[in-house]
Design a protein around this motif. Structure first.
Motif, short mmCIF file in Angstrom:
data_model
loop_
_atom_site.label_atom_id
_atom_site.label_comp_id
_atom_site.label_asym_id
_atom_site.label_seq_id
_atom_site.Cartn_x
_atom_site.Cartn_y
_atom_site.Cartn_z
N GLY A 208 0.81 -1.21 0.00
CA GLY A 208 0.00 0.00 0.00
C GLY A 208 0.85 1.26 0.00
N ASP A 211 1.25 2.70 3.52
CA ASP A 211 1.74 1.76 4.53
C ASP A 211 3.03 2.31 5.13
OD1 ASP A 211 2.71 -0.41 6.01
OD2 ASP A 211 2.00 -1.88 4.55
N ALA A 241 -3.67 2.99 -0.02
CA ALA A 241 -3.87 1.77 0.77
C ALA A 241 -2.87 1.68 1.92
CB ALA A 241 -3.76 0.53 -0.11
N TYR A 242 -3.33 1.08 3.02
CA TYR A 242 -2.52 0.87 4.21
C TYR A 242 -2.09 -0.60 4.33
CZ TYR A 242 -4.20 5.47 5.81
OH TYR A 242 -4.48 6.81 5.93
N PHE A 245 -4.25 -4.30 3.59
CA PHE A 245 -5.33 -3.81 2.74
C PHE A 245 -6.19 -4.90 2.14
CE2 PHE A 245 -1.64 -4.19 -0.12
CZ PHE A 245 -2.18 -4.94 -1.15
N LYS A 262 -5.71 -1.34 7.59
CA LYS A 262 -7.06 -1.06 7.12
C LYS A 262 -7.33 -1.74 5.78
CE LYS A 262 -10.35 2.72 6.44
NZ LYS A 262 -10.55 4.18 6.44
N TYR A 263 -8.49 -2.38 5.73
CA TYR A 263 -8.96 -3.04 4.51
C TYR A 263 -9.32 -2.01 3.45
CZ TYR A 263 -12.10 -5.91 1.58
OH TYR A 263 -12.73 -6.55 0.54
N ASP A 264 -8.92 -2.29 2.21
CA ASP A 264 -9.25 -1.43 1.08
C ASP A 264 -9.81 -2.34 -0.02
OD1 ASP A 264 -9.07 -0.01 -1.41
OD2 ASP A 264 -7.70 1.40 -0.47
#
Length: 285
Positions: A208, A211, A241-242, A245, A262-264
């Protein structure tokens, strides 16, 4: 609890995007298996020096490990994927969602549990270099199965498991001491290291942009140092995105040791298409 069960069930649906299944229908029953990590083998240099000095060397045994094996319908032999978890251990997406997805795509899947038999808790403050040897123990275990084509096995890891994936498939690393080799590698948000060395197999890295735990710029710099004569390395950086993801269990986001997980869904879907295409390219007959 009932709501959690219903949510998990929905995640196991079959969703097709551009012809690629992302969630999979339930696969054959998961089988709990036991095997050993690959023993830490002595290098030829160490053996030669011991002989010169009259030293008697002993071979360290492997560590007993727990694993979860899933197979497609049929006799095979099938290509396979070995999965390495991260420092948060066996979360839902690693233990259930990815195996079901990969089985639906036609792969035998072995999820390696590197923590339980070592009596380790979920602790992202520790490093576990032993995962490299766990991966090769899993590969050796699969080599004894008639349902697996041992010449077509990928290693796939997440976070610290992804870092171990890169370490396990680098030239001049422990890979050169192992009988069986991984055909290719997939690493979700690894910690890229400029000193890691060149890969010994085609590699896909997915990370991500935001990230700050596994930094995309370090992977970019690491890849920039590689020559053009080695196996191909593909780096996919997902904007905004993290960490984690691809993991639906982090839909609400979570902060761990100062880092955001975190979910993306958009990045997750794109990454799954890339993994699908990458495995098809390198593990096809």
């Amino acid at each position: 609890m009932e709501a959690s069960v219903k949510t998990a069930g929905l995640l196991l649906c079959l969703v097709t995007f551009l012809g690629v299944p992302f969630c999979a229908a339930p696969a054959d029953a998961e089988e709990v298996v036991w095997f050993e990590s690959a023993p830490v083998k002595l290098s030829p240099f160490r053996i030669r020096k011991a002989l010169e000095q009259g030293e008697i060397l002993s071979q360290s045994p492997g560590t007993p490990l727990l694993g979860y094996l899933s197979r497609p319908d049929g006799d095979g032999p099938f290509p396979a994927v070995v999965l390495l978890h991260g420092c948060d251990h066996l979360r839902l997406s690693v233990k259930e969602l990815w195996p079901k997805r990969l089985v639906k795509w036609g792969y035998v899947v072995l999820v390696v549990d590197s923590f339980t038999t070592r009596k380790l808790d979920d602790d992202c403050r520790i490093a576990l270099p032993e995962q490299v040897f766990d991966a090769y123990g899993a590969l050796d275990f699969l080599s004894k199965s008639s349902s697996v084509d041992i010449s077509r096995v990928a290693l796939m890891g997440f976070s610290t498991g992804a870092t171990a994936t890169l370490d396990a498939t680098k030239t001049e690393g422990n890979e050169q001491l192992m009988e069986h080799k991984f055909k290719t590698a997939v690493a979700y948000y690894p910690a890229c290291d400029a000193n890691r060395g060149a890969p010994s197999a085609p590699t896909l890295i997915l990370i991500g942009e935001r990230d700050n735990w596994s930094r995309a710029d370090r992977c970019q710099k690491s890849l920039a140092r590689l020559g053009d004569d080695g196996p191909s390395v593909e780096l996919n950086v997902y904007k905004g995105a993290y960490h984690d993801f691809d993991a639906p269990e982090f839909t609400m986001g979570k902060r761990v040791l100062g880092h955001i997980e975190k979910y993306d869904p958009d990045a997750a879907a794109k990454s799954m298409r890339s993994v699908y295409a990458f495995l098809r390219k390198y593990l096809s007959e």
